[in-house]
Write an enzyme that holds these catalytic residues in place. Structure first.
Site, PDB file in Angstrom:
ATOM      1  N   ASP A   8       0.867  -1.177   0.000  1.00  0.00           N
ATOM      2  CA  ASP A   8       0.000   0.000   0.000  1.00  0.00           C
ATOM      3  C   ASP A   8       0.905   1.229   0.000  1.00  0.00           C
ATOM      4  O   ASP A   8       2.136   1.113  -0.142  1.00  0.00           O
ATOM      5  CB  ASP A   8      -1.004  -0.043   1.171  1.00  0.00           C
ATOM      6  N   CYS A  65       3.083  -3.094   4.044  1.00  0.00           N
ATOM      7  CA  CYS A  65       2.263  -1.918   4.364  1.00  0.00           C
ATOM      8  C   CYS A  65       3.035  -1.112   5.395  1.00  0.00           C
ATOM      9  O   CYS A  65       4.238  -1.336   5.559  1.00  0.00           O
ATOM     10  CB  CYS A  65       0.846  -2.319   4.830  1.00  0.00           C
ATOM     11  N   THR A  67       3.023  -0.948   8.790  1.00  0.00           N
ATOM     12  CA  THR A  67       3.544  -1.780   9.887  1.00  0.00           C
ATOM     13  C   THR A  67       3.765  -3.226   9.483  1.00  0.00           C
ATOM     14  O   THR A  67       4.420  -3.971  10.212  1.00  0.00           O
ATOM     15  CB  THR A  67       2.536  -1.802  11.045  1.00  0.00           C
ATOM     16  N   HIS A  98       9.542 -23.946   9.359  1.00  0.00           N
ATOM     17  CA  HIS A  98       8.397 -24.464  10.113  1.00  0.00           C
ATOM     18  C   HIS A  98       7.054 -24.202   9.449  1.00  0.00           C
ATOM     19  O   HIS A  98       6.145 -25.019   9.566  1.00  0.00           O
ATOM     20  CB  HIS A  98       8.362 -23.848  11.518  1.00  0.00           C
ATOM     21  N   HIS A 133       5.709 -30.416  10.725  1.00  0.00           N
ATOM     22  CA  HIS A 133       5.320 -29.066  10.291  1.00  0.00           C
ATOM     23  C   HIS A 133       4.270 -29.149   9.185  1.00  0.00           C
ATOM     24  O   HIS A 133       3.363 -28.323   9.120  1.00  0.00           O
ATOM     25  CB  HIS A 133       6.556 -28.303   9.818  1.00  0.00           C
TER      26      HIS A 133
HETATM   27  C1  RB5 Z   1      -1.815   3.068   6.230  1.00  0.00           C
HETATM   28  O1  RB5 Z   1      -1.796   4.359   6.723  1.00  0.00           O
HETATM   29  C2  RB5 Z   1      -1.497   2.062   7.310  1.00  0.00           C
HETATM   30  O2  RB5 Z   1      -2.553   1.961   8.209  1.00  0.00           O
HETATM   31  C3  RB5 Z   1      -1.171   0.718   6.714  1.00  0.00           C
HETATM   32  O3  RB5 Z   1      -0.096   0.849   5.849  1.00  0.00           O
HETATM   33  C4  RB5 Z   1      -0.778  -0.366   7.682  1.00  0.00           C
HETATM   34  O4  RB5 Z   1       0.237   0.055   8.543  1.00  0.00           O
HETATM   35  C5  RB5 Z   1      -1.864  -1.049   8.383  1.00  0.00           C
HETATM   36  O5  RB5 Z   1      -1.661  -2.030   9.121  1.00  0.00           O
END
Ligand code: RB5
Length: 146
Positions: A8, A65, A67, A98, A133
């Site tokens: 994203d 993304c 996080t 695993h 596994h």
């Molecule tokens: C986008 O702003 C952010 O929420 C997304 O990239 C991600 O971190 C969500 O888990």
């Protein structure tokens, strides 16, 4: 080897760096988006990549993304997808040994490029252990409401 890659807007910069790392390495990297810094929704991005894997158009995938968490949750909703958030080098190796992960996930706002590459290399150099596994993986697709 065909790898699908997607992010994203929160993972766009890291995705471009990872693409540069693979350039010239003889890997077919299929970027299914996003292609701009405009805000977009990570479930849509996860779906585009996971469907490629489930249809056999890619061997495995890289998802990013902000996080790594949202896109992990989204990817793991797809039966047959085993998405692993690679937060250390050891975890990267174990995700293959695993879990036989077919999607690896990173956080564009939480992880350093150098660490991501180290983890990608650890994942790619590892081998799935099979046996117990595999039995556990087989149970994943049977999970659900009873
Ligand atoms: C986008 O702003 C952010 O929420 C997304 O990239 C991600 O971190 C969500 O888990």
């Amino acid at each position: 080897m065909k790898i699908v890659i997607a992010s994203d807007h929160g993972g766009l910069d890291l995705k471009e760096q990872v693409k540069s790392y693979y350039a010239g390495k003889g890997v077919a990297l299929d970027d299914v988006g996003t292609y701009s810094s405009d805000s977009c929704d990570y479930p849509d991005i996860a779906a585009a990549a996971c469907n490629k894997i489930l249809r056999g158009d890619a061997d495995w995938g890289i998802l990013i993304c902000g996080t790594g968490i949202g896109i992990s949750i989204a990817a793991n909703r797809f039966k047959g997808i085993r998405a692993a958030l690679l937060y250390s080098e050891d975890v990267a190796r174990l995700a293959k040994e695993h879990n036989n992960a077919n999607v690896v996930v990173f956080g564009g706002r939480t992880m350093r490029y150098e660490d991501v590459i180290t983890r990608l290399e650890a994942f790619e150099n590892a081998f799935f252990g099979g046996e117990r596994h595999q039995r556990r993986i087989d149970k994943l697709d049977l999970l659900g409401e009873k």
